[in-house]
Design an enzyme around this catalytic site. Structure first.
Site, PDB file in Angstrom:
ATOM      1  N   CYS A 220      16.648  12.793  16.620  1.00 16.31           N
ATOM      2  CA  CYS A 220      16.586  12.086  15.348  1.00 16.31           C
ATOM      3  C   CYS A 220      16.707  10.577  15.531  1.00 16.31           C
ATOM      4  O   CYS A 220      16.112   9.796  14.780  1.00 16.31           O
ATOM      5  CB  CYS A 220      17.665  12.574  14.396  1.00 16.31           C
ATOM      6  SG  CYS A 220      17.378  14.217  13.712  1.00 16.31           S
TER       7      CYS A 220
ATOM      8  N   HIS B 196      14.058  19.957   9.478  1.00 14.75           N
ATOM      9  CA  HIS B 196      12.992  19.277  10.207  1.00 14.75           C
ATOM     10  C   HIS B 196      12.668  20.089  11.454  1.00 14.75           C
ATOM     11  O   HIS B 196      13.549  20.724  12.045  1.00 14.75           O
ATOM     12  CB  HIS B 196      13.423  17.880  10.668  1.00 14.75           C
ATOM     13  CG  HIS B 196      13.265  16.799   9.653  1.00 14.75           C
ATOM     14  ND1 HIS B 196      14.096  15.694   9.629  1.00 14.75           N
ATOM     15  CD2 HIS B 196      12.371  16.620   8.659  1.00 14.75           C
ATOM     16  CE1 HIS B 196      13.723  14.897   8.641  1.00 14.75           C
ATOM     17  NE2 HIS B 196      12.679  15.439   8.037  1.00 14.75           N
TER      18      HIS B 196
END
Length: 269
Positions: free
Chosen positions: A262, A168
Site C-alpha cells: 500500500c 483491494h
C-alpha cells in the site's frame, strides 16, 4: 532451484506526516481507536530505508494536509511503459488524492490519463509480466478494466474480491515475479479462484492467519520479498521457493488497512 535475481526498482512513496484514522471506509479503520502519527512515521521510515539498502530508487510526493491516507501511494496511480493511468477513488474522503498524484507525474513529464471510471491504482491493478490482474468487488469498477486495457495496452484479467477485509487486490494477492504470485484463495469468488489456479498453478497460498496480518500486502524485487513480519508461515514458504523474505513492522498503518505494498507505487518507465 535457480537462484533468484533482484532487479533494482523505482518507487514513489509518501511520508505519513498527516496519518490518522478519523473516518472508516474499510473494516480495519476504527476512528474510536487512537493512532500514533509518530509511530507510523518511524515504521514508515524503516521501510523507506530498507528499500534504499536493497538498491532501489525511491522518490517522494509531498503529503497534503487533510489526506491521511495519502501515505498509501500504491492507490494513487498505475504506471506502465511511461504511461500513467490516474486513480479515481470511490470514497469522497480520498477523492483529492487522485489529482495530487496525477499532478506529480505531469510535472515530471509522464503521459497521464485521468480515469473515467473508478479505479484505485495499484491497489487493484497489479502488473504481472505481460498481463494486469484487475481486482473488483469493493473499490475499482469492472467498467474500469476496459479503460486499463485500452490505455496501458496489456491483457487484463478480472478478479472479484468477496471478503470486505481484503477490499483491494493488493491485500489478497502479491506479485513475486513476472510469472509468480501468492494469494489468499478465500478472498476471491469461485470463478476468480479457478482463473488463478489456471494461470498460476504453483502459486504460494496464504492461510487465513497470514492474510489477516496483511502478509500479502508485500513488495518483491524478484529475489527479496518485503512483507509484514507477523506473516511467519508465508515467509517460510517464500524461503522454500528461493526468495529472501524480509519482515517489517507496519502495524500502525494497518489500523487504516495498509502495509508494505500500500505504501509503495512502482514507477515503470
Amino acid at each position: 532451484m535457480s537462484p533468484r535475481t533482484a532487479t533494482p526498482r523505482h518507487y514513489l512513496m509518501c511520508r505519513p506526516v498527516h496519518f490518522t484514522v478519523d473516518y472508516s471506509i474499510n473494516p480495519w479503520m476504527d476512528p474510536a481507536k487512537p493512532t500514533d502519527t509518530g509511530t507510523a512515521l518511524a515504521q514508515w521510515d524503516q521501510l523507506y530505508a530498507l528499500f534504499q539498502r536493497l538498491g532501489h530508487t525511491v522518490e517522494l510526493i509531498e503529503p497534503l494536509p487533510g489526506l491521511p491516507d495519502m501515505v498509501f501511494a500504491a492507490n494513487g496511480a498505475t504506471t506502465l511503459d511511461g504511461r500513467v493511468l490516474g486513480a479515481r477513488f470511490r470514497h469522497p474522503e480520498r477523492a483529492a488524492e487522485g489529482p495530487a498524484y496525477a499532478d506529480w507525474f505531469r510535472a515530471r513529464g509522464w503521459r497521464v490519463k485521468d480515469a473515467e471510471h473508478v479505479n484505485e491504482g495499484e491497489g487493484d491493478l497489479l502488473v504481472v509480466g505481460e498481463r494486469i490482474l484487475a481486482g473488483t468487488g469493493f473499490r475499482t469498477e469492472a467498467a474500469a478494466h476496459a479503460e486499463v486495457r485500452e490505455f496501458l495496452g496489456r491483457e487484463v484479467v478480472p478478479l472479484r474480491l468477496v471478503d470486505p477485509r481484503y477490499y483491494h487486490l493488493d491485500t489478497a494477492l502479491a506479485v513475486l515475479s513476472d510469472t509468480e504470485v501468492m494469494y489468499h484463495p478465500q478472498a476471491f469468488d469461485a470463478a476468480s479462484r479457478a482463473t488463478l489456479e489456471r494461470l498460476y498453478p504453483d502459486a504460494v497460498l496464504a492461510d487465513a492467519d497470514d492474510a489477516r496480518v496483511f502478509g500479502l500486502n508485500a513488495v518483491s524485487d524478484g529475489a527479496n520479498v518485503v512483507l509484514p513480519e507477523a506473516a511467519v508461515r508465508l515467509a517460510e514458504q517464500l524461503r522454500e521457493r528461493g526468495f529472501t523474505p524480509i519482515g517489517v513492522d507496519l502495524t500502525e498503518l494497518l489500523r487504516a488497512g495498509g502495509a508494505v505494498k500500500c505504501c509503495t507505487l512502482e514507477l515503470r518507465h
